[in-house]
Design an enzyme around this catalytic site. Structure first.
Site, mmCIF file in Angstrom:
data_model
loop_
_atom_site.group_PDB
_atom_site.id
_atom_site.type_symbol
_atom_site.label_atom_id
_atom_site.label_comp_id
_atom_site.label_asym_id
_atom_site.label_seq_id
_atom_site.Cartn_x
_atom_site.Cartn_y
_atom_site.Cartn_z
ATOM 1 N N GLY A 1 0.634 -1.149 -0.135
ATOM 2 C CA GLY A 1 -0.295 0.206 -0.140
ATOM 3 C C GLY A 1 0.882 1.282 -0.332
ATOM 4 N N ASN A 2 0.544 2.038 0.335
ATOM 5 C CA ASN A 2 0.753 3.310 0.204
ATOM 6 C C ASN A 2 0.426 4.514 1.021
ATOM 7 O OD1 ASN A 2 -0.941 5.145 -1.056
ATOM 8 N ND2 ASN A 2 -0.309 4.001 -2.962
ATOM 9 N N PHE A 3 0.547 5.497 1.950
ATOM 10 C CA PHE A 3 0.728 6.547 2.668
ATOM 11 C C PHE A 3 -0.266 7.590 2.660
ATOM 12 C CE2 PHE A 3 4.932 5.474 4.067
ATOM 13 C CZ PHE A 3 4.745 5.559 5.065
ATOM 14 N N ALA B 1 -4.076 7.982 -4.950
ATOM 15 C CA ALA B 1 -2.729 7.018 -5.358
ATOM 16 C C ALA B 1 -2.889 5.232 -4.922
ATOM 17 C CB ALA B 1 -2.290 7.069 -3.686
#
Ligand code: C5P
Length: 408
Positions: A215-217, A282
């Site tokens: 995943g990402n932030f 994102a």
């Protein structure tokens, strides 16, 4: 009579042209009214207007030096009519005398007011003020018709007692009513009523096994702020959201997804009906090629993984950008660390978007997880990029939607 809603005037740049008529005294009240509503006002006077009201009064009320001449006499400083015309979000001439209307209609650019009018790209309003016979004269009527046919809004004069003590049509409309006409224009221009907006937001999660993911932030704050602002402007909003903890804004339909493939599916469905698509998610660029059905385990030889093979995810913005319907507006985001402008504009073209919003990573307070942001918007039609200051994501959302609406 209840006070008109002037909130849409906040932050607007208004050039107020004042020509020489008795009604010029009312222009001071108009400046006050616009400034009080949060607008920035720059006054231009014709030489004749100075016989009726002093520049000192108007510069004090507007907080800006009043411009009457092409040059400042003692310094020779040149006042650029083009800069002022481009600065303006609205250009208002009040009072507009028969002479100034005639010059505007025929392009007689012999003063700063008419010259700036010819250079502006902003919406133009005129509030005529003159004696009843001048108002009714065929030349005035013809000039007003010419201006109207070019998109100028005529704020019609009222009936009443005139400076000549005659009664009739020719009194300049009251300042409060002129301010209200401008506010209505800005409110309508910023409206998304009867529009359907699709927004992708948040991160995606790409499963490695039932308990782990890539995943990402991303927190989804920017996309959720856009959804809230679009709903506030009257749009029907479909928010295709990855996993985030932001509350769903009032009046927004949310479709929750986890992975990029699910997001592509939901966004494709929503885009089929949407007038505007905004891609703020994102999206993970890669996903595990073969997610495990069972949890990976260090102690179990057949399920111990030390590497994960990845495959590329589809680009949702590019997929929907190249399949767009005529008239559909597409907006994407870019987050770059180097050669920002070139990278953003290349992405704009490659993904077939109309506008791309470049997030600044250089400024503290901009980007992931913060409540503020600072962006530059680039356009496919070649118009000059628009850069914002650092402000709340709600205010940035308003700026992004204002630019988006100008593309519809
Ligand atoms: O190529 P890049 O990821 O920098 O592009 C960012 C823009 O493209 C954003 O608008 C993002 O939402 C969109 N995007 C997408 N699907 C992807 C990757 C990016 O919609 N797989």
């Amino acid at each position: 009579m209840s006070a008109a809603d002037l909130s849409s005037l906040r932050g607007r740049h208004i050039v107020l042209g004042i020509s020489g008529g008795i009604a010029a005294y009312k222009s001071a009240v108009l400046v006050r009214c616009l400034v009080k509503a949060g607008a920035e006002v720059q006054v231009i006077m014709t030489p004749a207007a100075r016989e009726f009201i002093t520049p000192v009064t108007l510069s004090t009320l507007s907080g800006h030096a009043v411009i009457t001449e092409f040059f400042t006499a003692n310094t020779g400083e040149w006042h650029s009519h083009v800069d002022l015309g481009l600065w303006a979000d609205a250009f208002v001439v009040a009072p507009a005398t028969a002479c100034t209307l005639a010059k505007m209609a025929t392009g007689v650019a012999d003063n700063m007011l008419v010259t700036s009018y010819l250079a502006t790209r902003a919406k133009v309003f005129v509030a005529p003020a003159m004696d009843l016979d001048m108002m009714a004269h065929p030349s005035t009527t013809a000039n007003l018709d010419t201006l109207r046919s070019r998109g100028v809004d005529i704020i019609e004069p009222a009936e009443g007692e005139l400076a000549s003590h005659l009664r009739g049509r020719g009194r300049m409309e009251e300042p409060e009513a002129i301010a209200a006409a401008l506010a209505r224009h800005f409110a309508a221009a910023g409206s998304l009523a009867s529009r359907h907006v699709m927004i992708t937001a948040g991160p995606t999660r790409e499963r490695i096994d039932p308990v782990r993911y890539i995943g990402n932030f991303s927190t989804g704050k920017m996309g959720y702020a856009l959804a809230a602002e679009a709903a506030r402007r009257g749009a029907r909003v479909t928010l295709v959201s990855g996993p985030v903890s932001e509350p769903v804004p009032a009046g927004v339909d949310v479709v929750r997804v986890e992975s990029a493939l699910e997001m592509l599916d939901a966004a494709t469905r929503a885009a089929a009906e949407a007038d505007i698509c905004i891609f703020s998610a994102a999206v993970a660029d890669y996903r595990p090629a073969r997610p495990l059905a069972q949890k990976a385990k260090r102690e179990s030889a057949d399920r111990d993984i030390t590497s994960v093979e990845l495959v590329k995810n589809p680009d949702i913005a590019a997929t929907l950008g190249s399949a767009r319907r005529p008239g559909q507006v597409m907006v994407g985001f870019a987050l770059e660390t180097d050669h920002e402008a070139e990278a953003a504009t290349a992405k704009l073209a490659r993904k077939h978007l109309d506008m791309i919003v470049l997030n600044s990573l250089r400024d503290p307070g901009a980007g992931f997880g913060t409540d503020t942001n600072k962006v530059t918007m680039y356009f496919a039609d070649g118009r000059t990029p628009v850069a914002t200051t650092l402000k709340s994501k709600a205010d940035i959302a308003a700026d992004i939607l204002t630019q988006t609406i100008s593309l519809t």
